[in-house]
Scaffold this motif. Structure first.
Motif, PDB file in Angstrom:
ATOM      1  N   ARG A 113      -3.757   5.427  -3.856  1.00 47.31           N
ATOM      2  CA  ARG A 113      -2.450   4.840  -4.157  1.00 47.31           C
ATOM      3  C   ARG A 113      -2.211   4.918  -5.659  1.00 47.31           C
ATOM      4  O   ARG A 113      -2.969   4.365  -6.446  1.00 47.31           O
ATOM      5  CB  ARG A 113      -2.391   3.377  -3.703  1.00 47.31           C
ATOM      6  N   ASN A 125       1.623   6.746  -2.121  1.00 49.28           N
ATOM      7  CA  ASN A 125       0.371   6.731  -1.373  1.00 49.28           C
ATOM      8  C   ASN A 125       0.134   8.131  -0.814  1.00 49.28           C
ATOM      9  O   ASN A 125       1.008   8.699  -0.157  1.00 49.28           O
ATOM     10  CB  ASN A 125       0.466   5.700  -0.242  1.00 49.28           C
ATOM     11  N   GLU A 176       0.810  -1.221   0.000  1.00 49.30           N
ATOM     12  CA  GLU A 176       0.000   0.000   0.000  1.00 49.30           C
ATOM     13  C   GLU A 176       0.842   1.269   0.000  1.00 49.30           C
ATOM     14  O   GLU A 176       0.529   2.229  -0.699  1.00 49.30           O
ATOM     15  CB  GLU A 176      -0.946   0.002   1.202  1.00 49.30           C
ATOM     16  N   THR A 177       1.906   1.285   0.790  1.00 48.56           N
ATOM     17  CA  THR A 177       2.730   2.497   0.891  1.00 48.56           C
ATOM     18  C   THR A 177       4.077   2.365   0.197  1.00 48.56           C
ATOM     19  O   THR A 177       4.738   3.363  -0.067  1.00 48.56           O
ATOM     20  CB  THR A 177       2.993   2.857   2.365  1.00 48.56           C
TER      21      THR A 177
END
Length: 400
Positions: free
Chosen positions: A374, A320, A153-154
């Motif tokens: 994202r 993100n 995600e990041t």
């Protein structure tokens, strides 16, 4: 314009061409003894060797699976089952709070059934695992630690080598007290260290299990411009027979650890994707760094209140960001209306649009977790796509 490469990537044209013969010409079952079958088996063997050589492991230390979620499942269930044969009545696991749901949900399910106990190891504001917390959580019953190498995600990169050293030191402490009869010989290899390297493959140079100090590694084809439907579980120095119990039984495929007819076209495609990615790694890394820098600059210009959730210690292919005052779902549809594909996080949770457990673990307030987007991209991202994204950003945030 496509900016959701962390969810899946298009198949590289060279990969697609390599796969084609195995759909209609060389379509044999690798388990068959005739020429067509043996040609298919040779293709699987060559693919396994290609990936094993790239990762610096032995040929039998690569098991092909249908997905990375399945590879994660084999790592967890396989280790737990094997540990039971070594005398662990109720094995203990440690998983980071920002793991993929295929790890977190499985650990929770096994604990609910009373088969294991487990602890979460927390992360700091950048999403990096707290090293001292891991040290405190390790105990005699711990059989597996699972920490993903790059978060999906990041994009944050975990200090895998450092974590591996801590686990190794804990094992060595066991050996030192062995003579005090606290540990049996079979217990001394634990805890094992597993990493989900799906987002690290082709993005980081440090990817070899033995150099990282990990025992098990999960990989996926469709995140590196290969086809869907194929992934791998890889072991480092130790053979699978010492690490895990079989996952799917009924045949001798994949050294009897994962029975079922091999997906030959996808396996061949996975290996080719690794070959191509290896050759283009340096140039693609520089390109994605440049794309990310341009995106950060543009987003700050059109929406100065943006909060970037991807720390400096993240791969360049993932950005993100939170847009306070907006809802993630509304933004996804707004971008889609403009012809730009983005996401709010993991594709495995996208349909439910759940608040990101990753961002919550990092301590982000609700206002930021509800407004996250994202952006993820790669070596096949074209300049015209970037220009298209910039136009969409200007249009969507024109009132700000």
């Amino acid at each position: 314009a496509y900016f959701d490469c962390a969810a899946t990537t298009p198949v590289d044209p060279e990969v697609f061409l390599t796969m084609q013969p195995f759909f209609s010409e060389d379509f044999g079952n690798p388990g068959s003894l005739h020429a067509l079958g043996q040609k298919a088996q040779a293709a699987v063997d060559l693919s396994r060797k290609t990936i094993a050589d790239y990762l610096g492991v032995d040929f039998p230390n690569v098991i092909f699976m249908a997905s990375a979620s399945e590879a994660n499942s084999l790592a967890v269930k396989g280790v737990v089952a094997k540990a039971r044969t070594s005398g662990f009545e109720k094995p203990h696991l440690i998983v980071s709070k920002i793991e993929h749901r295929s790890i977190l949900n499985l650990a929770e399910d096994l604990a609910r059934l009373g088969e294991i106990s487990f602890d979460y190891v927390g992360v700091d504001a950048n999403g990096i695992v707290k090293v001292e917390s891991l040290k405190r959580l390790l105990r005699k019953e711990t059989v597996l630690v699972s920490v993903m190498q790059v978060n999906n995600e990041t994009g944050v990169i975990q200090p895998i080598k450092k974590l591996a050293r801590i686990i190794k030191e804990f094992r060595q402490e066991k050996i030192l007290v062995k003579n005090q009869s606290r540990f049996s010989v079979s217990e001394l290899q634990y805890p094992l260290f597993h990493t989900d390297s799906v987002q690290a493959l082709m993005h980081l140079e440090e990817i070899k299990p033995n150099e990282l100090g990990v025992d098990l590694m999960s990989l996926s084809s469709h995140k590196v411009y290969g086809p869907k439907g194929t992934a791998a579980l890889v072991s480092g120095n130790l053979s699978f027979s010492k690490l895990i119990s079989p996952y799917i039984v009924g045949g001798s495929q994949e050294f009897s650890f994962r029975s079922g007819t091999e997906n030959v076209p996808s396996i061949v495609g996975f290996a080719k994707a690794v070959e191509v990615g290896k050759e283009l790694h340096s140039s693609s890394h520089k390109m994605t760094e440049n794309i990310k820098a341009q995106m950060v600059k543009k987003i700050l210009k059109v929406f100065p209140k943006v909060v970037f959730n991807s720390p400096e210690t993240s791969i360049p292919e993932i950005l993100n960001a939170s847009f306070p005052g907006y809802q993630s779902e509304d933004l996804i549809y707004a971008f889609d209306k403009e012809g730009v594909a983005v996401s709010a996080g993991s594709a495995c949770e996208a349909r439910a649009l759940q608040i990101s457990h990753v961002l919550l673990a990092m301590g982000l307030p609700k206002e930021l977790t509800n407004s996250v987007i994202r952006f993820s991209f790669g070596r096949l991202t074209k300049k015209k796509e970037l220009d298209y994204l910039f136009g969409a950003l200007e249009k969507i945030f024109s009132k700000h």
